[in-house]
Design an enzyme around this catalytic site. Structure first.
Site, PDB file in Angstrom:
ATOM      1  N   GLY A 281       0.766  -1.233   0.000  1.00  0.00           N
ATOM      2  CA  GLY A 281       0.000   0.000   0.000  1.00  0.00           C
ATOM      3  C   GLY A 281       0.800   1.287   0.000  1.00  0.00           C
ATOM      4  O   GLY A 281       0.290   2.332  -0.400  1.00  0.00           O
ATOM      5  N   ASP A 282       2.061   1.230   0.449  1.00  0.00           N
ATOM      6  CA  ASP A 282       2.910   2.435   0.457  1.00  0.00           C
ATOM      7  C   ASP A 282       4.363   2.009   0.272  1.00  0.00           C
ATOM      8  O   ASP A 282       5.234   2.342   1.073  1.00  0.00           O
ATOM      9  CB  ASP A 282       2.733   3.209   1.758  1.00  0.00           C
ATOM     10  CG  ASP A 282       3.384   4.594   1.713  1.00  0.00           C
ATOM     11  OD1 ASP A 282       3.707   5.062   0.604  1.00  0.00           O
ATOM     12  OD2 ASP A 282       3.567   5.201   2.786  1.00  0.00           O
ATOM     13  N   PHE A 283       4.608   1.304  -0.821  1.00  0.00           N
ATOM     14  CA  PHE A 283       5.910   0.668  -1.029  1.00  0.00           C
ATOM     15  C   PHE A 283       6.887   1.654  -1.667  1.00  0.00           C
ATOM     16  O   PHE A 283       7.340   1.484  -2.790  1.00  0.00           O
ATOM     17  CB  PHE A 283       5.740  -0.586  -1.890  1.00  0.00           C
ATOM     18  CG  PHE A 283       6.898  -1.547  -1.806  1.00  0.00           C
ATOM     19  CD1 PHE A 283       7.114  -2.303  -0.667  1.00  0.00           C
ATOM     20  CD2 PHE A 283       7.767  -1.707  -2.875  1.00  0.00           C
ATOM     21  CE1 PHE A 283       8.175  -3.196  -0.592  1.00  0.00           C
ATOM     22  CE2 PHE A 283       8.832  -2.595  -2.822  1.00  0.00           C
ATOM     23  CZ  PHE A 283       9.042  -3.340  -1.667  1.00  0.00           C
TER      24      PHE A 283
END
Length: 334
Positions: A225-227
């Site tokens: 989701g927030d790589f």
């Protein structure tokens, strides 16, 4: 060596009575220089959370018998500090301002069980409190200048393969498709209020992709989701581990965008398009996803990001995002 595990039973422990704050002063625990202080001070809910933060730190220091180190100057909506466990092992305490994107973090880490991400040692989901494995030395992937960009991208792709291999849980995480449908509507509303607006054709493409891409996925996984490159840290247990997820269940093609567009700042190169084409092909091959699909997701997410900036009054930042979306859309043939 991995950190000494703490019983999952701690996650369900009742809240302890109020206790005196740690001997360290509130100013040392929550200095005004922390990014989270600046960000949370902007809203009433953030200020209320900050006011209770010293007591919250004391509560979990006492409950989990931790020895605190100085807080880490990092995130904008969470307080994070290295700690020492009762048995002497290292860990990290993370206390997050309660918000939707953080609600699934403990579930995601529990699902992965340390495969590709830091291990979850204990959690209080209602209080948004986590105790997790500490990455040492903790160098961010984006700062690992001794490694060539391709090597860093390949290492990150290996982590994604690990994260995506875990069977998605049947509950506890949001569905990516539902979230991106909401975003599509928000993009339309924000664009309607923007005068002058951004490229309407490109915004419409982004909106359509946000609505349709999840339904054409060949598989569903737990996405990070927030790589982004700052959320991949050097570790002793394995070369790299992911931190700070915003997990959802859905199309794996959603995940690589921030990695590919932020590592080594490709848009600052004189000719970003050939470089990006190479990197999307490299990562797509490494994770078994069509590079064109990764590019399509990147267009969708960049357009959404641009209109978020616009909604925050940061029109020029949004325009920069739209310029990047134009490059990505050209590579995707959109």
């Amino acid at each position: 060596m991995p950190p000494t595990p703490i019983s999952d039973g701690l996650a369900a422990a009742s809240v302890q009575p109020s206790r005196p704050a740690p001997s360290t002063s509130d100013a040392a625990l929550v200095p005004a220089t922390l990014p989270v202080v600046a960000e949370m001070s902007k809203t009433a809910s953030g200020r209320a959370w900050l006011a209770g933060l010293p007591a919250l730190i004391a509560e979990f220091q006492d409950r989990w018998e931790l020895r605190l180190g100085p807080p880490i100057h990092g995130g904008s909506c969470s307080w994070v500090a290295p700690v020492t466990l009762p048995g002497g092992g290292p860990a990290v305490l993370k206390l997050t301002w309660p918000h939707r994107e953080a609600a699934g973090e403990a579930q995601g880490l529990r699902t992965w069980g340390g495969a590709g991400a830091v291990r979850l040692l204990a959690a209080d989901a209602e209080r948004y409190a986590l105790l997790v494995e500490r990455c040492e030395p903790g160098t961010e992937l984006g700062e690992a200048g001794d490694l060539a960009p391709d090597a860093r991208l390949t290492a990150a792709a290996d982590l994604l393969n690990d994260l995506w291999s875990a069977p998605p849980p049947t509950s506890g995480l949001e569905r990516l498709a539902s979230v991106t449908r909401e975003w599509a509507t928000l993009v339309e509303q924000r664009m309607a209020r923007l005068d002058p607006g951004y490229d309407p054709g490109l915004v419409a493409i982004g909106v359509d992709l946000l609505r349709t891409l999840p339904g054409s996925a060949g598989r569903e996984v737990v996405v990070h989701g927030d790589f982004n490159p700052g959320n991949v840290l050097a570790s002793g247990r394995r070369p790299w581990l992911a931190i700070d997820p915003k997990p959802m269940v859905g199309d794996p093609g959603y995940d690589p965008w921030p990695l590919l567009t932020q590592l080594d700042e490709p848009f600052e190169y004189a000719a970003p398009a050939p470089l990006l084409a190479h990197r999307y092909a490299l990562v797509g091959d490494a994770v078994g996803e069509d590079p064109q699909r990764l590019l399509a997701w990147s267009v969708a997410r960049t357009v959404e990001s641009a209109l978020w900036f616009a909604a925050m009054g940061e029109i020029e930042d949004g325009a920069e995002e739209m310029a990047q979306a134009t490059v990505l859309a050209g590579l995707a043939g959109l």
